[in-house]
Design a protein around this motif. Structure first.
Motif, mmCIF file in Angstrom:
data_model
loop_
_atom_site.group_PDB
_atom_site.id
_atom_site.type_symbol
_atom_site.label_atom_id
_atom_site.label_comp_id
_atom_site.label_asym_id
_atom_site.label_seq_id
_atom_site.Cartn_x
_atom_site.Cartn_y
_atom_site.Cartn_z
ATOM 1 N N ALA A 1 0.815 -1.220 0.000
ATOM 2 C CA ALA A 1 0.000 0.000 0.000
ATOM 3 C C ALA A 1 0.842 1.259 0.000
ATOM 4 C CB ALA A 1 -0.936 0.005 1.216
ATOM 5 N N TRP A 2 2.004 1.231 0.670
ATOM 6 C CA TRP A 2 2.764 2.481 0.881
ATOM 7 C C TRP A 2 3.754 2.759 -0.252
ATOM 8 C CZ3 TRP A 2 -0.927 3.106 3.707
ATOM 9 C CH2 TRP A 2 -1.277 2.250 4.751
ATOM 10 N N LEU A 3 4.224 1.710 -0.923
ATOM 11 C CA LEU A 3 5.062 1.869 -2.118
ATOM 12 C C LEU A 3 6.298 2.731 -1.858
ATOM 13 C CD1 LEU A 3 2.237 2.361 -4.801
ATOM 14 C CD2 LEU A 3 3.297 0.228 -4.016
ATOM 15 N N THR A 4 6.965 2.462 -0.771
ATOM 16 C CA THR A 4 8.178 3.227 -0.461
ATOM 17 C C THR A 4 9.390 2.723 -1.241
ATOM 18 O OG1 THR A 4 8.886 1.816 1.376
ATOM 19 C CG2 THR A 4 7.324 3.585 1.882
ATOM 20 N N GLN A 5 9.311 1.486 -1.755
ATOM 21 C CA GLN A 5 10.470 0.863 -2.370
ATOM 22 C C GLN A 5 10.332 0.752 -3.891
ATOM 23 O OE1 GLN A 5 13.230 0.005 -0.251
ATOM 24 N NE2 GLN A 5 11.879 1.353 0.930
ATOM 25 N N LYS A 6 11.468 0.789 -4.544
ATOM 26 C CA LYS A 6 11.520 0.723 -6.006
ATOM 27 C C LYS A 6 10.828 -0.528 -6.548
ATOM 28 C CE LYS A 6 14.956 0.675 -9.768
ATOM 29 N NZ LYS A 6 16.406 0.670 -10.074
ATOM 30 N N GLU A 7 11.111 -1.676 -5.939
ATOM 31 C CA GLU A 7 10.506 -2.917 -6.424
ATOM 32 C C GLU A 7 8.982 -2.859 -6.335
ATOM 33 O OE1 GLU A 7 14.414 -4.176 -4.315
ATOM 34 O OE2 GLU A 7 12.836 -2.672 -4.063
ATOM 35 N N SER A 8 8.476 -2.313 -5.226
ATOM 36 C CA SER A 8 7.023 -2.244 -5.019
ATOM 37 C C SER A 8 6.364 -1.341 -6.053
ATOM 38 C CB SER A 8 6.717 -1.724 -3.612
ATOM 39 O OG SER A 8 7.332 -2.517 -2.626
ATOM 40 N N ARG A 9 6.971 -0.204 -6.326
ATOM 41 C CA ARG A 9 6.379 0.745 -7.274
ATOM 42 C C ARG A 9 6.325 0.164 -8.682
ATOM 43 N NH1 ARG A 9 9.538 4.197 -3.976
ATOM 44 N NH2 ARG A 9 11.250 4.251 -5.492
ATOM 45 N N GLN A 10 7.396 -0.500 -9.070
ATOM 46 C CA GLN A 10 7.420 -1.093 -10.415
ATOM 47 C C GLN A 10 6.404 -2.232 -10.529
ATOM 48 O OE1 GLN A 10 12.073 -0.450 -11.719
ATOM 49 N NE2 GLN A 10 11.656 -1.908 -10.081
ATOM 50 N N ARG A 11 6.307 -3.052 -9.486
ATOM 51 C CA ARG A 11 5.349 -4.149 -9.505
ATOM 52 C C ARG A 11 3.921 -3.626 -9.517
ATOM 53 N NH1 ARG A 11 6.736 -6.102 -5.102
ATOM 54 N NH2 ARG A 11 5.020 -5.463 -3.772
ATOM 55 N N MET A 12 3.654 -2.580 -8.725
ATOM 56 C CA MET A 12 2.302 -2.050 -8.654
ATOM 57 C C MET A 12 1.842 -1.503 -9.995
ATOM 58 S SD MET A 12 -0.351 -1.736 -6.886
ATOM 59 C CE MET A 12 0.405 -2.412 -5.412
ATOM 60 N N ASN A 13 2.751 -0.930 -10.742
ATOM 61 C CA ASN A 13 2.415 -0.432 -12.070
ATOM 62 C C ASN A 13 1.876 -1.559 -12.949
ATOM 63 O OD1 ASN A 13 2.388 1.621 -14.166
ATOM 64 N ND2 ASN A 13 4.129 0.537 -15.047
ATOM 65 N N GLU A 14 2.477 -2.741 -12.840
ATOM 66 C CA GLU A 14 2.002 -3.884 -13.616
ATOM 67 C C GLU A 14 0.717 -4.461 -13.036
ATOM 68 O OE1 GLU A 14 3.380 -4.786 -16.484
ATOM 69 O OE2 GLU A 14 4.714 -3.064 -16.171
ATOM 70 N N TYR A 15 0.620 -4.504 -11.719
ATOM 71 C CA TYR A 15 -0.575 -5.059 -11.082
ATOM 72 C C TYR A 15 -1.825 -4.277 -11.491
ATOM 73 C CZ TYR A 15 -3.435 -7.225 -7.441
ATOM 74 O OH TYR A 15 -4.406 -7.934 -6.782
ATOM 75 N N GLN A 16 -1.690 -2.943 -11.526
ATOM 76 C CA GLN A 16 -2.838 -2.110 -11.887
ATOM 77 C C GLN A 16 -3.261 -2.297 -13.338
ATOM 78 O OE1 GLN A 16 -4.480 -0.596 -9.626
ATOM 79 N NE2 GLN A 16 -3.019 -0.549 -7.958
#
Length: 466
Positions: free
Chosen positions: A214-229
């Motif tokens: 939910a917080w997307l503080t990390q590079k890996e999380s932000r990149q993955r979330m872009n694909e998840y959405q």
């Protein structure tokens, strides 16, 4: 005579084309053949896991792969998409149709009922068996001799992220290789079972990526979330490991749940759990459900998908960093890496199977989830107000986060005095909404996620059936 020759040529052409397809399928190497060792006999480093997934994508018409980012240490992050040839030919159509179903993309969705199952492996770097299981799983999905998996892929798209935390995983694997001898030592007191700080659980910045959805503080999380959405799957599984003396854990999760979780989401966890249990019972493997893993905090790999309409689940295999390639448990059994990856492989395929069997209902309930969010949102609060005179840097950071989660917001076109909850005082009182103040409505596709992030008093369900 010429006609006969032409007919012979046409027949030969069809035989040649059919043979070429068969050759392509059969040229997919098993993980053992590709790597040169049996899965479970040693750790597979990040680059070799990626190489195997790229190999399968290059050879099999049932698979496409893409790199979606890199880690802080430059390691590749990738996704593989697996389905029938017919579905692969219309993969983008399936994706866009599903987004229309959510309301995140304009247009009417078709009657297509293709289920989307997303499998995430190795978010904790020293919980390493799942990336080994991922290779076995994708091979059996494309293996031409496995006709059962091909039947599941007729109405299911499987998205696989084979390693969410490559930096942490290689940190653990490299340490383990530096201390193990020619033969493993299964005694729990051996050095290879005591990973030193900081360990491989976290990423480069020592952040737990399973707290960052939910917080997307990390590079890996932000990149993955872009694909998840871009996909918004109907099922999401997050593969983990726990203490060496625990049986395997799979859904259903322990109650009480967050009260935003629907009856359907709760009930289908049981359906999936029953299918997993069937295979574990056949093998005599121990497992448990409904004990310690909750569904409340919104930033886990199970809860975040749940609050976005999916059936989100954590699967926990005994092992973790302590297990190494093999360890003696309290019961005197030896738990091996091969055991661990086989269990994760089994629940992965079982989840795909039960998703395929229930694809039509999965898609229908997913669509209903988003229709309800837009037309009849739950919860006590329907609009959240953010005063425009807040710190501009904090406002900017907040709006950036909302945009990453596809949560819509706007500004009030006129002023009004309303009854509302005041976060500063903790009381319900008359509050002034001024023109230009920012508004987040619960009446939107991501209304549930907006409620989860903004509601002042999140609640567990009122009834606890243990």
């Amino acid at each position: 005579m010429k006609k006969i020759l032409r007919l012979f040529a046409v027949i030969l052409l069809f035989i040649t084309l059919g043979s070429a397809e068969s050759i392509a399928q059969n040229s997919v190497q098993s993980p053992t053949d590709f790597l040169g060792y049996e899965l479970g006999s040693q750790w597979t480093p990040h680059h070799k896991v990626m190489d195997y997934f790229w190999h399968v994508a290059e050879v099999s018409p049932l698979v496409e792969a893409k790199q979606y980012g890199t880690t802080n240490e430059g390691r590749e992050l990738m996704l593989s998409f697996v389905s029938s040839e017919a579905n692969m030919a219309r993969l983008e159509e399936i994706r866009m149709n599903n987004l229309k179903r959510t309301g995140l993309l304009d247009g009417e969705s078709s009657a297509d009922t293709t289920a989307i199952v997303w499998l995430s492996y190795n978010v904790h770097g020293n919980e390493t068996s799942s990336s080994e299981a991922a290779m076995k799983t994708i091979y059996e999905l494309v293996n031409p001799d496995n006709t059962e998996t091909k039947s599941w892929l007729q109405n299911t798209v499987v998205i696989m992220d084979p390693m969410l935390n490559p930096d942490g995983r290689d940190r653990y694997v490299n340490w383990y290789k530096s201390v193990v001898g020619d033969d493993i030592n299964v005694h729990p007191d051996a050095r290879e079972h005591h990973e030193p700080w900081p360990g491989g659980r976290t990423n480069h910045y020592y952040f737990d990526l399973n707290r960052d959805w939910a917080w997307l503080t990390q590079k890996e999380s932000r990149q993955r979330m872009n694909e998840y959405q871009k996909w918004m799957p109907h099922i999401h599984v997050d593969f983990h490991e726990q203490g060496v003396n625990s049986p395997y854990y799979f859904a259903p999760a322990a109650k009480p749940f967050h009260n935003a979780i629907t009856d359907w989401q709760s009930e289908f966890q049981y359906t999936i759990g029953e299918n997993n249990a069937k295979y574990f019972d056949e093998k005599g493997w121990l497992y448990f459900t409904r004990e310690v893993f909750d569904l409340f905090y919104p930033s886990y790999g199970d809860t975040y998908p749940i609050f976005n309409g999916a059936i989100g689940m954590t699967y926990e295999q005994a092992g973790n960093a302590r297990a190494g390639l093999g360890i003696t448990t309290e019961e005197g059994d030896t738990l091996t890496l091969h055991d661990r990856l086989t269990h994760h492989y089994t629940t992965g395929l079982s989840t795909i199977e039960v998703s395929s069997q229930n694809a039509e209902q999965l898609v229908s309930e997913f669509a209903n989830y988003y229709q309800t969010a837009q037309n009849n949102p739950k919860g006590d609060y329907k609009t959240f107000v953010i005063k425009q005179d807040n710190n501009p840097d904090k406002l900017s950071a907040l709006f950036e986060l909302l945009e990453k989660h596809k949560i819509e917001y706007g500004q009030a076109e006129s002023g009004a005095t309303l009854s509302g909850y005041n976060y500063k005082t903790g009381d319900t009182e008359r509050v002034r909404v001024s023109e230009g103040d920012y508004l987040v409505s619960a009446h939107q596709p991501k209304g549930v996620m907006a409620r989860i992030l903004f509601e002042p008093r999140p609640e567990l369900e009122r009834f606890c059936d243990l």
